[in-house]
Design a protein around this motif. Structure first.
Motif, PDB file in Angstrom:
ATOM      1  N   VAL A 179      11.857  -9.257  14.085  1.00 60.11           N
ATOM      2  CA  VAL A 179      11.898 -10.002  12.829  1.00 60.11           C
ATOM      3  C   VAL A 179      11.199 -11.345  13.004  1.00 60.11           C
ATOM      4  CG1 VAL A 179      13.443 -11.226  11.258  1.00 60.11           C
ATOM      5  CG2 VAL A 179      13.939  -8.878  11.895  1.00 60.11           C
ATOM      6  N   GLY A 180      11.361 -11.957  14.175  1.00 64.66           N
ATOM      7  CA  GLY A 180      10.677 -13.215  14.453  1.00 64.66           C
ATOM      8  C   GLY A 180       9.169 -13.082  14.405  1.00 64.66           C
ATOM      9  N   VAL A 181       8.653 -11.934  14.860  1.00 68.53           N
ATOM     10  CA  VAL A 181       7.200 -11.698  14.807  1.00 68.53           C
ATOM     11  C   VAL A 181       6.727 -11.708  13.361  1.00 68.53           C
ATOM     12  CG1 VAL A 181       5.387 -10.005  15.223  1.00 68.53           C
ATOM     13  CG2 VAL A 181       7.120 -10.404  16.973  1.00 68.53           C
ATOM     14  N   PHE A 182       7.411 -10.975  12.477  1.00 66.82           N
ATOM     15  CA  PHE A 182       7.040 -10.941  11.061  1.00 66.82           C
ATOM     16  C   PHE A 182       7.215 -12.310  10.415  1.00 66.82           C
ATOM     17  CE2 PHE A 182       7.870  -6.360  11.674  1.00 66.82           C
ATOM     18  CZ  PHE A 182       6.683  -5.873  11.170  1.00 66.82           C
ATOM     19  N   HIS A 183       8.265 -12.994  10.823  1.00 73.17           N
ATOM     20  CA  HIS A 183       8.527 -14.323  10.284  1.00 73.17           C
ATOM     21  C   HIS A 183       7.378 -15.262  10.626  1.00 73.17           C
ATOM     22  CE1 HIS A 183      10.799 -18.053   9.505  1.00 73.17           C
ATOM     23  NE2 HIS A 183      11.572 -17.308   8.760  1.00 73.17           N
TER      24      HIS A 183
END
Length: 245
Positions: A151-155
């Motif tokens: 999720v951090g990557v997409f964020h």
């Protein structure tokens, strides 16, 4: 010299360090395996040095993910059953104070909403065998860590609006002290008149969410739209009965 070497031998395993992971944009089974290997090194019930070290390992790992996580260890203290080394309830003093800590990692979004994803990361104490909790709650803990990473990557790539989470504040919470100290889940209420389970969850709600209806909860000042608690997802033939609550 012998004393010095013994001190190194004892202290070295308790030195915390982040887990090295693969930084791919998708869920990585290699990462799940790496996280689980750290989880199952030793039993780590709430209040033990092993649990304190693992909490730091996971905190350092979350901080090493370059996604602007705000991480916090929320410490608490509870009254819990006092057991002997053989797992028997002590007669002279049946309870003691035990320290625990929940870990909260937050990604801040742009919308007026927040979501909570949680798992417990302690293991139940057994005296008859070495229980390291690969499924309970290792499986859910490692998924939570890997979910936070992806999720951090997409964020970071600003692609979050394409997913169901939208741009809410996201809180990834590792809860301490889910397991009962006594053998069975309800023994605490029957023998001592205290709830011997869900210590970290209850502390988290008390300290973070009880004021949320007033818009002042300390986890997020934004309305909480959903709470997802996961546990025991690693067993391919898992059977879970419906409990009273």
């Amino acid at each position: 010299m012998l004393v010095f070497l013994c001190q190194i031998f004892v202290l070295h395993p308790l030195v915390a360090k982040p887990i090295i992971f693969h930084n791919s944009p998708e869920i990585s089974t290699d990462n799940l395996s790496l996280f689980l290997q750290r989880f199952v090194l030793h039993p780590h019930p709430m209040g033990t040095l092993r649990q304190v070290k693992l909490a730091q390992d996971f905190t350092d790992t979350l901080q090493s993910m370059d996604f602007h996580f705000e991480t916090e260890k929320q410490k608490f203290q509870v009254e819990a059953p006092y057991l002997s080394s053989s797992g028997v309830l002590k007669e002279e003093k049946k309870t003691r104070l035990v320290r625990g800590q929940n870990i909260v990692a937050t990604l801040t979004g742009d919308e007026n909403c927040s979501l909570i994803f949680a798992s417990h990361y302690d293991t139940k104490k057994f005296t008859t065998f070495k229980f390291v909790g690969a499924n309970d709650g290792g499986s859910s803990t490692v998924l939570l860590l890997e979910l936070a990473r992806v999720v951090g990557v997409f964020h970071r790539l600003d692609r979050f609006e394409k997913h169901a989470f939208g741009r809410c504040d996201l809180h990834f919470v590792l809860l301490d002290g889910e397991e009962a100290f006594l053998p069975n889940w309800n023994d605490g209420e029957q023998l001592l008149g205290l709830q011997d389970n869900l210590y970290g969850s209850r502390a988290f709600v008390k300290n973070n969410l009880t004021k949320s209806v007033l818009g002042k909860n300390s986890v997020s000042k934004k309305p909480i739209k959903g709470v997802f608690v996961i546990d025991m997802i690693g067993h391919k033939k898992q059977k879970i009965s419906i409990t009273n609550n």
